[in-house]
Design an enzyme around this catalytic site. Structure first.
Site, PDB file in Angstrom:
ATOM      1  N   GLU A  39      21.593  37.632  37.533  1.00 31.50           N
ATOM      2  CA  GLU A  39      22.799  38.040  36.816  1.00 31.50           C
ATOM      3  C   GLU A  39      23.168  39.493  37.155  1.00 31.50           C
ATOM      4  O   GLU A  39      24.348  39.820  37.342  1.00 31.50           O
ATOM      5  CB  GLU A  39      22.608  37.837  35.305  1.00 31.50           C
ATOM      6  CG  GLU A  39      23.752  38.297  34.434  1.00 31.50           C
ATOM      7  CD  GLU A  39      25.125  37.701  34.775  1.00 31.50           C
ATOM      8  OE1 GLU A  39      25.202  36.709  35.521  1.00 31.50           O
ATOM      9  OE2 GLU A  39      26.125  38.262  34.296  1.00 31.50           O
TER      10      GLU A  39
ATOM     11  N   GLU B  13      30.152  41.525  42.239  1.00 33.31           N
ATOM     12  CA  GLU B  13      31.502  41.218  41.739  1.00 33.31           C
ATOM     13  C   GLU B  13      32.396  42.448  41.699  1.00 33.31           C
ATOM     14  O   GLU B  13      33.566  42.376  42.037  1.00 33.31           O
ATOM     15  CB  GLU B  13      31.421  40.678  40.298  1.00 33.31           C
ATOM     16  CG  GLU B  13      31.147  39.204  40.165  1.00 33.31           C
ATOM     17  CD  GLU B  13      31.101  38.768  38.703  1.00 33.31           C
ATOM     18  OE1 GLU B  13      31.789  37.811  38.364  1.00 33.31           O
ATOM     19  OE2 GLU B  13      30.369  39.395  37.896  1.00 33.31           O
TER      20      GLU B  13
ATOM     21  N   CYS C 183      45.728  30.771  37.872  1.00 34.74           N
ATOM     22  CA  CYS C 183      47.155  31.033  37.724  1.00 34.74           C
ATOM     23  C   CYS C 183      47.497  30.800  36.263  1.00 34.74           C
ATOM     24  O   CYS C 183      46.890  29.964  35.597  1.00 34.74           O
ATOM     25  CB  CYS C 183      48.055  30.147  38.575  1.00 34.74           C
ATOM     26  SG  CYS C 183      47.794  30.300  40.332  1.00 34.74           S
TER      27      CYS C 183
ATOM     28  N   LYS D 175      39.384  35.496  35.911  1.00 35.45           N
ATOM     29  CA  LYS D 175      38.508  35.300  34.760  1.00 35.45           C
ATOM     30  C   LYS D 175      38.343  33.819  34.448  1.00 35.45           C
ATOM     31  O   LYS D 175      37.291  33.378  34.001  1.00 35.45           O
ATOM     32  CB  LYS D 175      39.109  36.027  33.546  1.00 35.45           C
ATOM     33  CG  LYS D 175      38.263  35.928  32.308  1.00 35.45           C
ATOM     34  CD  LYS D 175      37.669  37.254  31.956  1.00 35.45           C
ATOM     35  CE  LYS D 175      36.583  37.162  30.923  1.00 35.45           C
ATOM     36  NZ  LYS D 175      35.251  37.393  31.486  1.00 35.45           N
TER      37      LYS D 175
ATOM     38  N   TRP E 165      46.765  33.368  41.245  1.00 39.45           N
ATOM     39  CA  TRP E 165      45.499  33.530  41.966  1.00 39.45           C
ATOM     40  C   TRP E 165      45.634  32.646  43.190  1.00 39.45           C
ATOM     41  O   TRP E 165      45.687  31.418  43.071  1.00 39.45           O
ATOM     42  CB  TRP E 165      44.311  33.099  41.101  1.00 39.45           C
ATOM     43  CG  TRP E 165      43.004  33.391  41.775  1.00 39.45           C
ATOM     44  CD1 TRP E 165      42.343  34.576  41.828  1.00 39.45           C
ATOM     45  CD2 TRP E 165      42.181  32.456  42.500  1.00 39.45           C
ATOM     46  NE1 TRP E 165      41.177  34.452  42.533  1.00 39.45           N
ATOM     47  CE2 TRP E 165      41.058  33.158  42.965  1.00 39.45           C
ATOM     48  CE3 TRP E 165      42.293  31.103  42.818  1.00 39.45           C
ATOM     49  CZ2 TRP E 165      40.045  32.560  43.712  1.00 39.45           C
ATOM     50  CZ3 TRP E 165      41.292  30.504  43.564  1.00 39.45           C
ATOM     51  CH2 TRP E 165      40.180  31.232  44.002  1.00 39.45           C
TER      52      TRP E 165
ATOM     53  N   ASN F  37      50.327  25.681  37.919  1.00 39.50           N
ATOM     54  CA  ASN F  37      48.918  26.063  37.877  1.00 39.50           C
ATOM     55  C   ASN F  37      48.119  24.831  38.273  1.00 39.50           C
ATOM     56  O   ASN F  37      48.263  23.779  37.657  1.00 39.50           O
ATOM     57  CB  ASN F  37      48.548  26.512  36.461  1.00 39.50           C
ATOM     58  CG  ASN F  37      47.039  26.574  36.222  1.00 39.50           C
ATOM     59  OD1 ASN F  37      46.578  26.292  35.129  1.00 39.50           O
ATOM     60  ND2 ASN F  37      46.272  26.925  37.225  1.00 39.50           N
ATOM     61  N   GLY F  38      47.312  24.959  39.329  1.00 47.75           N
ATOM     62  CA  GLY F  38      46.508  23.821  39.766  1.00 47.75           C
ATOM     63  C   GLY F  38      46.534  23.718  41.274  1.00 47.75           C
ATOM     64  O   GLY F  38      46.925  24.664  41.971  1.00 47.75           O
TER      65      GLY F  38
ATOM     66  N   HIS G  62       8.855  35.228  52.265  1.00 48.97           N
ATOM     67  CA  HIS G  62       9.166  34.035  53.064  1.00 48.97           C
ATOM     68  C   HIS G  62      10.507  34.155  53.770  1.00 48.97           C
ATOM     69  O   HIS G  62      11.057  33.147  54.219  1.00 48.97           O
ATOM     70  CB  HIS G  62       9.140  32.793  52.167  1.00 48.97           C
ATOM     71  CG  HIS G  62       7.797  32.562  51.537  1.00 48.97           C
ATOM     72  ND1 HIS G  62       6.680  32.254  52.284  1.00 48.97           N
ATOM     73  CD2 HIS G  62       7.374  32.650  50.255  1.00 48.97           C
ATOM     74  CE1 HIS G  62       5.640  32.146  51.471  1.00 48.97           C
ATOM     75  NE2 HIS G  62       6.037  32.389  50.237  1.00 48.97           N
TER      76      HIS G  62
HETATM   77  C1  G6P Z   1      34.709  33.105  36.880  1.00 48.79           C
HETATM   78  C2  G6P Z   1      34.508  34.424  36.166  1.00 48.79           C
HETATM   79  C3  G6P Z   1      33.037  34.593  35.816  1.00 48.79           C
HETATM   80  C4  G6P Z   1      32.556  33.424  34.983  1.00 48.79           C
HETATM   81  C5  G6P Z   1      32.827  32.089  35.680  1.00 48.79           C
HETATM   82  C6  G6P Z   1      32.623  30.919  34.732  1.00 48.79           C
HETATM   83  O1  G6P Z   1      34.112  33.140  38.123  1.00 48.79           O
HETATM   84  O2  G6P Z   1      34.952  35.478  36.981  1.00 48.79           O
HETATM   85  O3  G6P Z   1      32.873  35.793  35.074  1.00 48.79           O
HETATM   86  O4  G6P Z   1      31.185  33.550  34.761  1.00 48.79           O
HETATM   87  O5  G6P Z   1      34.187  32.017  36.109  1.00 48.79           O
HETATM   88  O6  G6P Z   1      33.591  30.993  33.732  1.00 48.79           O
HETATM   89  P1  G6P Z   1      33.458  30.351  32.303  1.00 48.79           P
HETATM   90  O7  G6P Z   1      34.749  30.664  31.623  1.00 48.79           O
HETATM   91  O8  G6P Z   1      33.274  28.881  32.526  1.00 48.79           O
HETATM   92  O9  G6P Z   1      32.288  30.964  31.640  1.00 48.79           O
END
Ligand code: G6P
Length: 585
Positions: free
Chosen positions: A457, A464, A2, A580, A72, A98-99, A480
């Site tokens: 990754e 995602e 948020c 994000k 969010w 926010n929190g 396995h």
């Molecule tokens: C969220 C984002 C990811 C990111 C992760 C860690 O889940 O959507 O893209 O890798 O947080 O975020 P940071 O800012 O700590 O790299």
């Protein structure tokens, strides 16, 4: 997550809207705004993105005061009732949060007994219902009841100030005599204010155009240092690209160029020297999501170079492992945003235990950067798409630099050579593959050694933004369990960059083929024609030196995820349910 913002000055709606657009990376389930105009509240709310809120706004150039929020969802579904701002029962106080309020159930029960009515399900509304009026005394009284994480901005119909509080969620404030602002991210100040204050946990106060009053967690009035807004937030446009994600994948090259330039500077060399002087017998690498995967790559580099235990840990699991942290522990935190709550709380834990704290981040003013003994910037520039691409690439490069410097070797020349070789893959091959991939409801990735990390990754990227079920397995582990899921409806992406491991990986691929699975090979190796014939697709990726091969490989795999998302009609920049910056645990 948020994002919250408050503003006093002219063009309130316009300035709050601009702030919300900059904060949207923190969540886009709903957005809302409340303005105090002449002692009355005007409120706008919309579910979905900020652009939906924008359509409802009536802009006014006059002087005013307001707060706004981009959500969010944590507690309560995505609907107008749960959209911020929230209000006190008498309607006099409006708040954005926010929190996460951890004791909201207890507080809600208490307030309900007092006859207070709740129109929604959020924890934030419970905080609003604790207020009847707004002044420092009532703020203190309410703060005494709250447990959890909260950055709050509050306004009242009968007040000329924005009140604010910060506890475990970021908050910044600023004023200049004609306007005042509070925000989750100082990027909101760019173009409006030139200086700002950074709040620490437990601090609270009020701000108006003329003054800011701060208190610490012991209720003592304090003076705070002001910081110059010296970073340029370049509000990247998509210019020439359909989405930020694809632009950012290509910007990996710019990140590499920036790193080469910045990591020649004395400022960084001194940090590297400081790190070299540390005595440590264990290294912990901690992050979440993509940043955790960059940590895995970091572990791979560091283990090859040193005879020291390296532990790569997911931040949210760290505290349950009883790991032995002391002054001989080098703790490296990887975070694009520098605000991820789980990563931050492990950092605070390790700091308390005496560990040496190093961070690798894209946000040099962030909390994680501020709390670190050494912070290495990744120089990737603003990353707007939720799925991280160039930041991953840049984080891995910083691990390469750290390892190479600690080994006493030059890192600039190899980086320059890599820059010349970078290859983003052939769209004429990747696009048809993406077209094919959307037909499936699950996709597996396999690899060995460092390729297994790339597989993880690549799989994360795909799920995602395409919402196709995907998982990565180490090639050897397939038999396995996961092989039970293989049939003709399952494509498996095989990643192979290591000559020495190729035969083993190939055997694992054949095990899939015998069970009807579709095989897609991403490789940088020279492979015989008759071997290639066993694969439904072969994507040949340019060879580069061994230490950069996994970084070279991730680029076309990121693009494959992107093209597949486009085929599915998804917006890859803002995937559903994600944000994000994740500032809740
Ligand atoms: C969220 C984002 C990811 C990111 C992760 C860690 O889940 O959507 O893209 O890798 O947080 O975020 P940071 O800012 O700590 O790299």
């Amino acid at each position: 997550m948020c994002g919250i913002i408050g503003y006093i000055g002219e063009k309130v709606e316009e300035n709050l809207l601009q702030g919300l657009e900059r904060l949207e990376y923190r969540g886009y389930d709903s957005a809302g705004m409340t303005i105090n105009r002449g002692g009355e509240f005007v409120t706008y709310k919309a579910t979905g993105k900020v652009e939906n809120l924008k359509k409802t706004l009536k802009f006014n150039d006059d002087l005013g005061m307001g707060i706004a929020h981009t959500r969010w969802a944590t507690h309560g579904k995505i609907c107008i009732e749960n959209c911020h701002p929230h209000f006190s029962s008498n309607g006099n106080v409006a708040l954005v949060h926010n929190g996460i309020l951890e004791n909201f159930e207890d507080l809600k029960a208490e307030l309900s007994k007092e006859g207070k009515y709740f129109y929604g399900q959020t924890d934030s509304e419970v905080i609003a219902k604790c207020f009847d009026r707004l002044d420092i005394k009532s703020l203190r009284r309410v703060l005494g009841k709250l447990q959890g994480s909260y950055a709050l901005a509050l306004i009242a119909k009968d007040s000329d100030s924005i009140y604010f509080v910060k506890n475990k969620s970021p908050l910044y404030v600023g004023f200049d005599g004609s306007q005042a602002m509070v925000a989750s991210d100082p990027s909101c100040f760019v173009g409006i204010l030139t200086e700002y204050y950074t709040l620490e946990d437990g601090e609270y106060g009020r701000i108006n155009k003329k003054e800011a009053v701060f208190y610490n967690k012991n209720n003592e009035k304090i003076e705070k240092y002001i910081t110059k807004l010296d970073f340029k937030v370049s509000y990247e446009e998509k210019t020439g690209y359909d989405h930020f994600m694809i632009k950012e994948i290509y910007q990996s090259r710019i990140a590499l160029e920036n790193i080469i330039e910045r990591y020649k500077q004395e400022e960084i060399i001194n940090k590297l020297k400081l790190l070299k002087n540390y005595e440590f017998d264990r290294i912990y690498l901690v992050g979440c999501g993509t940043a955790y995967h960059a940590g895995l790559i970091g572990g791979y580099y560091l283990r090859e170079a040193f005879n020291v235990d390296v532990f790569c840990e997911i931040a949210s699991e760290f505290r349950y492992k009883n790991l032995n942290i002391d002054d001989k522990s080098l703790c490296i935190f990887i975070s694009q945003s520098g605000e991820t709550a789980d990563t931050l709380s492990v950092l605070e834990f390790c700091k308390e235990k005496g560990g040496k704290i190093v961070s690798i981040t894209n946000t040099e003013y962030s909390t994680i950067a501020r709390l670190s003994d050494i912070c290495f910037p990744i120089c990737a520039g603003q990353e707007k798409a939720v799925a991280s691409t160039k930041a991953y690439f840049a984080q891995c490069l910083i691990f390469y630099i750290i390892t190479t410097f600690l080994k006493g070797k030059d890192y600039i020349l190899p980086l320059q050579n890599f820059k010349r070789q970078i290859d983003f893959g052939d769209d004429n091959i990747l696009k048809p593959l993406a077209k094919n991939l959307v037909k499936y409801d699950k996709v597996f990735f396999i690899g060995r050694g460092v390729d297994y990390i790339t597989a993880k990754e690549a799989s994360l990227k795909l799920k995602e933004i395409t919402y196709i079920f995907s998982t990565a397995e180490s090639s050897g582990e397939l038999k396995h369990g996961v092989i039970a899921l293989i049939d003709s409806s399952v494509p498996v992406i095989v990643i192979a960059t290591d000559e020495k491991l190729f035969n083993k990986t190939l055997n694992n691929a054949y095990e899939i083929k015998s069970r009807g699975g579709k095989l897609i090979l991403f490789t940088s190796l020279q492979i015989d024609k008759d071997i290639k014939e066993n694969f439904d697709y072969v994507i040949e990726v340019k060879k580069t030196s061994k230490e950069f091969q996994s970084l070279q490989m991730i680029l076309p795999l990121q693009k494959l995820a992107y093209f597949t998302a486009i085929e599915k009609g998804n917006n890859p920049d803002m995937p559903r349910n994600l944000a994000k910056s994740v500032t809740v645990e």
